[in-house]
Design an enzyme around this catalytic site. Sequence first.
Site, PDB file in Angstrom:
ATOM      1  CB  SER A 192      -0.945  -0.006   1.208  1.00  0.00           C
ATOM      2  OG  SER A 192      -0.210  -0.150   2.399  1.00  0.00           O
ATOM      3  CB  THR A 193       3.981   2.315   1.749  1.00  0.00           C
ATOM      4  OG1 THR A 193       3.418   1.710   2.907  1.00  0.00           O
ATOM      5  CG2 THR A 193       4.571   3.659   2.101  1.00  0.00           C
ATOM      6  N   GLY A 208       8.314  -1.127   0.295  1.00  0.00           N
ATOM      7  CA  GLY A 208       7.842  -1.105   1.684  1.00  0.00           C
ATOM      8  C   GLY A 208       8.471  -2.232   2.490  1.00  0.00           C
ATOM      9  CB  ALA A 209       9.872  -3.118   5.203  1.00  0.00           C
ATOM     10  CD  GLU A 216       8.121  -6.976  -2.207  1.00  0.00           C
ATOM     11  OE1 GLU A 216       7.241  -6.119  -2.203  1.00  0.00           O
ATOM     12  OE2 GLU A 216       8.333  -7.727  -1.242  1.00  0.00           O
TER      13      GLU A 216
END
Length: 233
Positions: A35-36, A91-92, A112
């Site tokens: 989402s980020t 992201g993470a 990723e």
Amino acid sequence: MTTAPDPVKLMKQAVAQTAAARVTSGAVVGLGTGSTTALMIQCLGERLAKGELANIKGVPTSFQASVLAKQYGIPLVTLDEVEKIDLAIDGADEVDPQKNLIKGGGAAHTREKVVDALADLFIVVVDSSKLVDQLGSTFPVPVEVLPMALTPVMRAVTRLGGEPQLRMGVKKDGPVITDQGNMVLDVKFAAIPDPAELEKTLNNIPGVVENGIFVNLAKVILVGELKDGQPSV
Ligand code: 5RP
């Protein structure tokens, strides 16, 4: 009736904007998943549309990232077509003080890791809830597994002290299937004192494709926070 903006979304938006601002014209950019990074891809598209950026190319880390990139007008390339990736933004799910990560909340950690590891600069975009003292504190380790090896891999991770759970889809009517056609085990460990060792040990189990522990890859961590109700990075 107006609803108050979601504070986590505000933090994600702030960090997405800051990361997108680091991209310069002509760059080859690894496009993360989640989402980020979805917000970051949107910001990149807006910068392109405004003419602030030109001639960038995206290397997507998932089907989700490629769909979003196309939606926002970011040209895509494969790893066969580029010599290098200038920067990757991703992201993470957890970040420790040494910049080690747990990723794979979106089941995209295999691609990723390939893309993020090839980038000259790997920038991580998170909100402050993702910061932990030790990996594994809040999030299990996602492990992508070949479907035919699911049971032996579950036994092997249990022998290592993990508690594996097959990741199910939102409707709980079937397992999550990755972009590679595999399944994901979310493996909870009581503690992960040595992330580098666990990353290697898990990947050594026959049938494991890749796990979500990322060691020594992230160079910059951008953290979105709320200060006095205002988002900042
Ligand atoms: C996907 C990932 C994501 O980057 C991670 O789950 C964070 O997602 P979000 O930005 O939605 O919190 O690793 O595989």
